[in-house]
Motif scaffolding. Structure first.
Motif, PDB file in Angstrom:
ATOM      1  N   VAL A  37      12.308 -15.552  -1.361  1.00 39.06           N
ATOM      2  CA  VAL A  37      11.883 -14.365  -0.782  1.00 39.06           C
ATOM      3  C   VAL A  37      12.908 -13.135  -1.096  1.00 39.06           C
ATOM      4  CG1 VAL A  37      10.663 -13.182   1.087  1.00 39.06           C
ATOM      5  CG2 VAL A  37      10.513 -15.607   0.704  1.00 39.06           C
ATOM      6  N   HIS A  38      12.362 -12.143  -2.005  1.00 42.50           N
ATOM      7  CA  HIS A  38      13.210 -11.000  -2.074  1.00 42.50           C
ATOM      8  C   HIS A  38      12.774  -9.896  -1.641  1.00 42.50           C
ATOM      9  CE1 HIS A  38      15.902 -13.395  -4.694  1.00 42.50           C
ATOM     10  NE2 HIS A  38      14.478 -13.794  -5.156  1.00 42.50           N
ATOM     11  N   SER A  39      11.569  -9.838  -0.733  1.00 40.61           N
ATOM     12  CA  SER A  39      11.035  -8.664  -0.348  1.00 40.61           C
ATOM     13  C   SER A  39      10.016  -8.941   1.098  1.00 40.61           C
ATOM     14  CB  SER A  39      10.044  -7.803  -1.322  1.00 40.61           C
ATOM     15  OG  SER A  39       8.799  -8.897  -1.463  1.00 40.61           O
ATOM     16  N   ASP A  40      10.013  -7.851   1.899  1.00 42.66           N
ATOM     17  CA  ASP A  40       9.296  -7.982   3.081  1.00 42.66           C
ATOM     18  C   ASP A  40       7.968  -7.456   3.053  1.00 42.66           C
ATOM     19  OD1 ASP A  40      11.389  -9.191   4.381  1.00 42.66           O
ATOM     20  OD2 ASP A  40      12.325  -7.186   4.798  1.00 42.66           O
ATOM     21  N   ASP A  41       7.161  -7.143   1.864  1.00 37.85           N
ATOM     22  CA  ASP A  41       5.930  -6.717   1.886  1.00 37.85           C
ATOM     23  C   ASP A  41       4.918  -7.793   1.888  1.00 37.85           C
ATOM     24  OD1 ASP A  41       6.274  -7.924  -0.792  1.00 37.85           O
ATOM     25  OD2 ASP A  41       6.475  -6.118  -1.831  1.00 37.85           O
ATOM     26  N   GLU A  42       3.728  -7.500   1.375  1.00 36.86           N
ATOM     27  CA  GLU A  42       2.537  -8.658   1.733  1.00 36.86           C
ATOM     28  C   GLU A  42       2.806  -9.829   0.608  1.00 36.86           C
ATOM     29  OE1 GLU A  42       0.629  -4.810   2.942  1.00 36.86           O
ATOM     30  OE2 GLU A  42       2.044  -5.410   1.469  1.00 36.86           O
ATOM     31  N   VAL A  43       3.471  -9.573  -0.557  1.00 36.50           N
ATOM     32  CA  VAL A  43       3.845 -10.668  -1.411  1.00 36.50           C
ATOM     33  C   VAL A  43       4.915 -11.666  -0.802  1.00 36.50           C
ATOM     34  CG1 VAL A  43       4.462 -11.188  -3.974  1.00 36.50           C
ATOM     35  CG2 VAL A  43       3.038  -9.252  -3.254  1.00 36.50           C
ATOM     36  N   GLY A  44       5.862 -10.842  -0.248  1.00 34.76           N
ATOM     37  CA  GLY A  44       6.818 -11.342   0.343  1.00 34.76           C
ATOM     38  C   GLY A  44       6.316 -12.564   1.740  1.00 34.76           C
ATOM     39  N   GLU A  45       5.376 -11.919   2.348  1.00 36.56           N
ATOM     40  CA  GLU A  45       4.756 -12.678   3.532  1.00 36.56           C
ATOM     41  C   GLU A  45       3.922 -13.954   2.846  1.00 36.56           C
ATOM     42  OE1 GLU A  45       5.040 -12.775   6.738  1.00 36.56           O
ATOM     43  OE2 GLU A  45       6.693 -10.976   6.480  1.00 36.56           O
ATOM     44  N   LEU A  46       3.294 -13.860   1.787  1.00 36.57           N
ATOM     45  CA  LEU A  46       2.654 -14.704   0.898  1.00 36.57           C
ATOM     46  C   LEU A  46       3.408 -15.916   0.589  1.00 36.57           C
ATOM     47  CD1 LEU A  46      -0.152 -15.742  -0.136  1.00 36.57           C
ATOM     48  CD2 LEU A  46       0.133 -14.318  -1.876  1.00 36.57           C
ATOM     49  N   ILE A  47       4.491 -15.235   0.155  1.00 38.71           N
ATOM     50  CA  ILE A  47       5.605 -16.598  -0.449  1.00 38.71           C
ATOM     51  C   ILE A  47       6.261 -17.272   0.662  1.00 38.71           C
ATOM     52  CG2 ILE A  47       7.788 -16.719  -1.282  1.00 38.71           C
ATOM     53  CD1 ILE A  47       7.482 -14.223  -2.987  1.00 38.71           C
ATOM     54  N   LEU A  74       5.536  -7.281  -9.596  1.00 37.40           N
ATOM     55  CA  LEU A  74       4.238  -7.808  -8.862  1.00 37.40           C
ATOM     56  C   LEU A  74       3.481  -8.972  -9.501  1.00 37.40           C
ATOM     57  CD1 LEU A  74       2.446  -7.689  -6.171  1.00 37.40           C
ATOM     58  CD2 LEU A  74       1.339  -5.907  -7.375  1.00 37.40           C
ATOM     59  N   LEU A  75       3.108  -8.737 -10.868  1.00 35.53           N
ATOM     60  CA  LEU A  75       2.382  -9.825 -11.668  1.00 35.53           C
ATOM     61  C   LEU A  75       3.302 -10.860 -11.821  1.00 35.53           C
ATOM     62  CD1 LEU A  75       0.713  -7.607 -14.112  1.00 35.53           C
ATOM     63  CD2 LEU A  75      -0.423  -8.493 -12.278  1.00 35.53           C
ATOM     64  N   SER A  76       4.668 -10.909 -12.087  1.00 40.30           N
ATOM     65  CA  SER A  76       5.435 -11.961 -12.273  1.00 40.30           C
ATOM     66  C   SER A  76       5.486 -12.838 -10.958  1.00 40.30           C
ATOM     67  CB  SER A  76       6.880 -11.621 -12.494  1.00 40.30           C
ATOM     68  OG  SER A  76       7.757 -12.609 -12.461  1.00 40.30           O
ATOM     69  N   LYS A  77       5.436 -12.029  -9.520  1.00 42.22           N
ATOM     70  CA  LYS A  77       5.488 -12.858  -8.456  1.00 42.22           C
ATOM     71  C   LYS A  77       4.093 -13.787  -8.028  1.00 42.22           C
ATOM     72  CE  LYS A  77       8.673  -9.915  -5.979  1.00 42.22           C
ATOM     73  NZ  LYS A  77       8.865  -8.751  -4.717  1.00 42.22           N
ATOM     74  N   LYS A 126       0.973  -1.193  -0.103  1.00 34.71           N
ATOM     75  CA  LYS A 126      -0.060  -0.190  -0.001  1.00 34.71           C
ATOM     76  C   LYS A 126       0.916   1.353   0.028  1.00 34.71           C
ATOM     77  CE  LYS A 126      -3.639   2.360   2.769  1.00 34.71           C
ATOM     78  NZ  LYS A 126      -4.540   2.346   3.850  1.00 34.71           N
ATOM     79  N   LYS A 127       1.671   1.117   0.909  1.00 29.33           N
ATOM     80  CA  LYS A 127       2.778   2.589   0.887  1.00 29.33           C
ATOM     81  C   LYS A 127       3.664   2.574  -0.323  1.00 29.33           C
ATOM     82  CE  LYS A 127       6.094   4.672   3.918  1.00 29.33           C
ATOM     83  NZ  LYS A 127       6.806   4.486   5.295  1.00 29.33           N
ATOM     84  N   LYS A 128       4.158   1.146  -0.634  1.00 32.28           N
ATOM     85  CA  LYS A 128       5.051   1.394  -2.112  1.00 32.28           C
ATOM     86  C   LYS A 128       4.034   1.985  -3.264  1.00 32.28           C
ATOM     87  CE  LYS A 128       7.318  -2.134  -2.936  1.00 32.28           C
ATOM     88  NZ  LYS A 128       7.618  -3.668  -3.275  1.00 32.28           N
ATOM     89  N   TYR A 129       2.809   1.662  -3.456  1.00 30.45           N
ATOM     90  CA  TYR A 129       2.058   2.263  -4.585  1.00 30.45           C
ATOM     91  C   TYR A 129       1.477   3.525  -4.282  1.00 30.45           C
ATOM     92  CZ  TYR A 129       2.601  -2.222  -7.041  1.00 30.45           C
ATOM     93  OH  TYR A 129       3.635  -3.321  -7.501  1.00 30.45           O
ATOM     94  N   GLN A 130       1.363   3.968  -3.187  1.00 26.62           N
ATOM     95  CA  GLN A 130       1.117   5.278  -2.821  1.00 26.62           C
ATOM     96  C   GLN A 130       2.120   6.189  -3.146  1.00 26.62           C
ATOM     97  OE1 GLN A 130       0.003   5.279   1.213  1.00 26.62           O
ATOM     98  NE2 GLN A 130      -2.119   4.992   0.941  1.00 26.62           N
TER      99      GLN A 130
END
Length: 335
Positions: A103-113, A77-80, A4-8
């Motif tokens: 895992v390369h990030s600590d955002d929501e996608v990283g948590e999902l991974i 994001l779409l690739s992940k 959310k913060k990243k895309y804001q």
């Protein structure tokens, strides 16, 4: 950084950068034209000169570059998401269990991974556990059928011998034959309910690659150890160690050791090593008193299996951890 913060921030940077870029290009092109080309171009105003359409082209190119830069974040994001989609579908299918995702990030996608990786570990553990139990039950069931049919065959031969001597007892002998056949048929329908009894088990000796066994064990127990935040390490220095034993029972031996360490050691690290013909399992836990904790640690099962498989082991424990070392007695005698 959260999505959310990243895309804001991405949206804010797009809103700010587009007009700022257009203004900067306009001012820069105007300054360059007035300083370099205006006198050579008979003092034609900027908006009527060749520089104006050039500026428009630069505007368009700059906007395209900005669009490409901003779209890279969405493409990542779409690739992940596509990777997660394929991994979950492979996990749900009957094919081979997929490898864990980096895992390369600590955002929501990283948590999902991380959650998907945990699901992969859990599925791997359960499948290996079920396969091991199924193989053990199948082998023990075959041995039980063999052990039952062997005395039945002997009884048939004895009845055949008696049949010639006791002609008047033919109905009784026929009834005995029927009962033997009934028991023989029952053995083909037996469902083994428990494999916990060691003393009555029939052990088939075979050559077992201990590296392969321990590799499966570490992979299977890795999930439970990670849940307890215990680092499980495997150091197969000797990858060709062969024991003349039984693969299913030696797996059960190591299962008990790893289970005891998991439940009681309170360790943060456990190392499994194969070196110089010896398997060593060391943890950095609190240790235990063999005299006081014998029943809780399941040492009786370990002793029984080791004795049946002719495996000699030592167990050292202190407040700095526990060390289990095992080697096969036959190898020492041959050496």
């Amino acid at each position: 950084m959260k999505l959310k913060k990243k895309y804001q921030l991405l949206l804010l940077s797009a809103i700010v950068s587009v007009p700022l870029l257009l203004l900067s290009i306009g001012v820069l092109m105007s300054v360059i034209y007035n300083a370099v080309f205006k006198t050579k171009n008979e003092h034609i105003p900027f908006h009527a000169s060749f520089a104006y359409p050039v500026m428009l082209v630069v505007f368009v190119v700059s906007l395209v570059v900005l669009a490409v830069l901003f779209s890279k974040s969405i493409s990542s994001l779409l690739s992940k998401i596509n990777i997660l989609n394929r991994t979950i579908r492979n996990l749900a299918s009957n094919n081979k269990i997929p490898n864990k995702i980096e895992v390369h990030s600590d955002d929501e996608v990283g948590e999902l991974i991380r959650s998907v990786n945990l699901l992969i570990e859990r599925t791997t553990y359960r499948e290996l556990e079920l396969k091991q139990q199924e193989a053990m039950k199948k082998e023990l069931l075959n041995k039980l059928r063999h052990d039952i049919n062997t005395p039945l065959t002997a009884v048939r031969l004895q009845l055949f011998y008696l049949e010639g001597q006791l002609q008047e007892q033919a109905p009784i002998l026929e009834s005995l034959y029927q009962q033997i056949q009934y028991i023989s048929e029952l053995t083909n329908e037996i469902h083994l309910q428990s494999t916990d009894t060691l003393e009555s088990s029939y052990i088939l000796q075979e050559e077992v690659n201990i590296h392969d066994v321990l590799e499966i064990m570490v992979q299977k127990w890795g999930y439970l150890y990670s849940m307890r935040e215990i680092e499980l390490l495997f150091h197969p220095v000797d990858q060709d160690l062969i024991w003349n034993c039984n693969a299913l029972w030696v797996q059960r031996l190591f299962d008990n050791i790893l289970q005891n360490a998991l439940k009681h050691s309170k360790a943060t690290k456990l190392e499994v090593t194969i070196e110089d013909g010896v398997v060593s399992i060391r943890d950095n836990g609190i240790g235990f008193d063999r005299n006081c904790s014998r029943e809780g640690l399941g040492l009786k099962i370990i002793e029984d299996i080791a004795r049946m498989l002719q495996i000699q082991y030592t167990l050292q424990s202190s407040d700095g951890g526990t060390l289990f070392c095992a080697h096969q007695i036959n190898e020492d005698k041959e050496g």
